[in-house]
Each structure stands twice: as structure tokens, then as C-alpha cells.
Design a protein around this motif. Structure first.
Motif, PDB file in Angstrom:
ATOM      1  N   LEU A   1     -79.061 -17.040  44.745  1.00 58.92           N
ATOM      2  CA  LEU A   1     -77.961 -17.323  43.824  1.00 58.92           C
ATOM      3  C   LEU A   1     -77.327 -18.689  44.070  1.00 58.92           C
ATOM      4  O   LEU A   1     -76.450 -19.109  43.322  1.00 58.92           O
ATOM      5  N   GLY A   2     -77.780 -19.369  45.140  1.00 61.90           N
ATOM      6  CA  GLY A   2     -77.240 -20.687  45.445  1.00 61.90           C
ATOM      7  C   GLY A   2     -75.817 -20.652  45.951  1.00 61.90           C
ATOM      8  O   GLY A   2     -75.064 -21.625  45.798  1.00 61.90           O
ATOM      9  N   LEU A   3     -75.420 -19.523  46.574  1.00 59.08           N
ATOM     10  CA  LEU A   3     -74.052 -19.416  47.063  1.00 59.08           C
ATOM     11  C   LEU A   3     -73.865 -20.226  48.335  1.00 59.08           C
ATOM     12  O   LEU A   3     -74.782 -20.309  49.165  1.00 59.08           O
ATOM     13  N   PRO A   4     -72.696 -20.836  48.514  1.00 59.91           N
ATOM     14  CA  PRO A   4     -72.454 -21.614  49.728  1.00 59.91           C
ATOM     15  C   PRO A   4     -72.472 -20.719  50.963  1.00 59.91           C
ATOM     16  O   PRO A   4     -72.086 -19.557  50.901  1.00 59.91           O
ATOM     17  N   ASN A   5     -72.938 -21.271  52.077  1.00 63.21           N
ATOM     18  CA  ASN A   5     -72.990 -20.561  53.367  1.00 63.21           C
ATOM     19  C   ASN A   5     -73.828 -19.285  53.295  1.00 63.21           C
ATOM     20  O   ASN A   5     -73.545 -18.300  53.993  1.00 63.21           O
ATOM     21  N   ALA A   6     -74.858 -19.295  52.444  1.00 60.99           N
ATOM     22  CA  ALA A   6     -75.739 -18.124  52.346  1.00 60.99           C
ATOM     23  C   ALA A   6     -76.518 -17.967  53.644  1.00 60.99           C
ATOM     24  O   ALA A   6     -76.988 -18.947  54.218  1.00 60.99           O
ATOM     25  N   PRO A   7     -76.661 -16.723  54.127  1.00 64.40           N
ATOM     26  CA  PRO A   7     -77.431 -16.510  55.358  1.00 64.40           C
ATOM     27  C   PRO A   7     -78.899 -16.851  55.159  1.00 64.40           C
ATOM     28  O   PRO A   7     -79.435 -16.707  54.058  1.00 64.40           O
ATOM     29  N   GLU A   8     -79.548 -17.299  56.209  1.00 65.51           N
ATOM     30  CA  GLU A   8     -80.951 -17.694  56.136  1.00 65.51           C
ATOM     31  C   GLU A   8     -81.884 -16.489  56.149  1.00 65.51           C
ATOM     32  O   GLU A   8     -82.979 -16.533  55.597  1.00 65.51           O
ATOM     33  N   GLU A   9     -81.466 -15.398  56.807  1.00 59.12           N
ATOM     34  CA  GLU A   9     -82.364 -14.250  56.912  1.00 59.12           C
ATOM     35  C   GLU A   9     -82.564 -13.592  55.549  1.00 59.12           C
ATOM     36  O   GLU A   9     -81.698 -13.635  54.689  1.00 59.12           O
ATOM     37  N   ARG A  10     -83.744 -12.978  55.385  1.00 60.29           N
ATOM     38  CA  ARG A  10     -84.081 -12.323  54.129  1.00 60.29           C
ATOM     39  C   ARG A  10     -83.182 -11.108  53.904  1.00 60.29           C
ATOM     40  O   ARG A  10     -82.825 -10.422  54.837  1.00 60.29           O
ATOM     41  N   GLY A  11     -82.870 -10.864  52.662  1.00 60.01           N
ATOM     42  CA  GLY A  11     -82.077  -9.683  52.349  1.00 60.01           C
ATOM     43  C   GLY A  11     -81.240  -9.897  51.108  1.00 60.01           C
ATOM     44  O   GLY A  11     -80.779 -11.006  50.842  1.00 60.01           O
ATOM     45  N   ILE A  12     -81.052  -8.831  50.354  1.00 62.18           N
ATOM     46  CA  ILE A  12     -80.256  -8.920  49.135  1.00 62.18           C
ATOM     47  C   ILE A  12     -78.769  -9.008  49.472  1.00 62.18           C
ATOM     48  O   ILE A  12     -78.338  -8.675  50.573  1.00 62.18           O
ATOM     49  N   TYR A  13     -78.011  -9.440  48.500  1.00 61.26           N
ATOM     50  CA  TYR A  13     -76.564  -9.553  48.619  1.00 61.26           C
ATOM     51  C   TYR A  13     -75.960  -8.198  48.230  1.00 61.26           C
ATOM     52  O   TYR A  13     -75.985  -7.796  47.068  1.00 61.26           O
ATOM     53  N   VAL A  14     -75.441  -7.494  49.225  1.00 63.09           N
ATOM     54  CA  VAL A  14     -74.813  -6.194  48.982  1.00 63.09           C
ATOM     55  C   VAL A  14     -73.323  -6.415  48.755  1.00 63.09           C
ATOM     56  O   VAL A  14     -72.631  -6.973  49.615  1.00 63.09           O
ATOM     57  N   LEU A  15     -72.839  -6.002  47.587  1.00 62.77           N
ATOM     58  CA  LEU A  15     -71.445  -6.235  47.223  1.00 62.77           C
ATOM     59  C   LEU A  15     -70.547  -5.132  47.776  1.00 62.77           C
ATOM     60  O   LEU A  15     -70.942  -3.965  47.837  1.00 62.77           O
TER      61      LEU A  15
END
Length: 200
Positions: A174-188
Motif C-alpha cells: 500500500l506504500g504506507l510510511p514505515n511499513a515493516p519489511e517482513e512479509r504479511g498482510i496489514y491486519v486492521l
């Protein structure tokens, strides 16, 4: 859907990307200030450029969300320049909150899961390769037709013979700032519900 205007970097041109195109089969047609970019093989329209945009619209530099009102203004520009096609874009949100109702192991791939995801108005099947996807999660879904920040267009697909309609996204995708490098979906977390637009 986003459109782009950058008078400093590009000039007085409004960019309206619709589809990813193949450079080898891309050409354009000019109607006054309106440039229609299309694929010579499929005749699919990939986008438009509007030159001298500031004479028609008041836009600040940057990305703008295409609204019904802005689409109507752009269509007036098309009519003035005698462009044969009007801009007719599905303006429903393409990035939405999804609720993973169920997760099953993919029959033909150990690292893939087949998820049934509630998008508010419909439930779709999405094949997901993220290790942390699970039933009961609220996630960000890029629906079919979404254009990712990378330029990738999300299409209905078959992954190892299983239909998939959309993509469950990571923060990095999603191009979010400070996104983690490890694989995995964004859980809200927090107060979210299936179907509401995800703005980023």
C-alpha cells in the motif's frame, strides 16, 4: 481513482491513468488539448492527458481523487475539444476494509490460502500467500480494478487453478510510511467494518 497534476515536474498537464498498457502497442490520438492513450491491438483506452489544464480547471499540484463532480468537469473539456469518448469511470472505492470469514488451505500450493472475504456488499474469494492471514481479521482489500501504488492493476485471476478476485494487502504494498519489511498482510484494529473505504 487518482489523477495527477504537477505543473513543476511535468508542465500544465493533467494525467488520468485508467489501465496499465504495453509500451510496444501503445499509441495516442489527439483531440485539441485532449490526448487519448490507447492500445493499438485491443483498442482499450489506457488513459488521457489534458494539456493546458489550468485554462479549464483549478488544481493544486499533487494527486487528486476523481469525484463525480470532477469527472463531469473533465467531460466538459472532452466535449469542448471534440473528443469522441467521455470519461466513464466506476468511482466506487477500490480499496476497502474486508473481513476474512474463512481461510482454507490451497489444494495445489502449500504456501497459499483460499480466503472468503466479506466486502460489505459482497463476499469474494481471494487467494493469499501471506503467512499471517487468518479468519476473523479485518484487512485491506484491493478490489478488481484497483491500481496499486506500484502501478500494478488488480485483475481477476487464477492462482494454481483457483479463482481469486482481489488482493489482501500488506502495508508495503500500500506504500504506507514505515511499513515493516517482513512479509504479511496489514491486519486492521479498532473501529472498522467490512466495506468501508480504506484511504491512504
Amino acid at each position: 481513482m487518482a489523477i495527477y497534476y504537477n505543473s513543476v515536474g511535468i508542465g500544465d498537464v493533467l494525467l488520468i491513468p485508467l489501465k496499465q498498457g504495453n509500451r510496444e502497442t501503445t499509441d495516442f490520438r489527439k483531440y485539441g488539448d485532449v490526448i487519448e492513450i490507447y492500445d493499438t491491438e485491443s483498442e482499450q483506452i489506457n488513459g488521457y492527458n489534458i494539456f493546458n489544464s489550468s485554462t479549464y480547471l483549478e488544481l493544486t499540484n499533487g494527486k487528486h481523487e476523481l469525484t463525480e463532480e470532477l469527472q463531469a468537469e473533465i467531460n466538459q473539456i472532452f466535449v469542448k475539444n471534440e473528443a469522441p469518448n467521455l470519461l466513464d469511470v466506476d468511482l466506487s472505492p477500490k480499496f476497502v476494509v474486508g473481513y476474512v470469514k474463512s481461510k482454507a488451505k490451497h489444494e495445489n500450493a502449500d504456501k497459499l490460502s483460499v480466503c472468503q472475504v466479506d466486502l460489505g456488499d459482497e463476499t469474494v474469494q481471494i487467494v493469499c500467500g501471506a503467512p499471517n492471514v487468518d479468519a476473523g481479521q479485518h484487512v485491506v482489500v484491493a478490489k478488481v480494478g484497483a491500481i496499486m501504488p506500484s502501478g500494478l492493476e488488480i485483475k481477476a485471476a487464477k492462482l494454481r487453478d483457483v479463482d481469486s478476485f482481489g488482493m489482501i494487502c500488506s502495508q508495503k504494498e500500500l506504500g504506507l510510511p514505515n511499513a515493516p519489511e517482513e512479509r504479511g498482510i496489514y491486519v486492521l484494529t479498532g473501529d472498522v467494518e467490512a466495506g468501508q473505504p480504506f484511504n491512504f
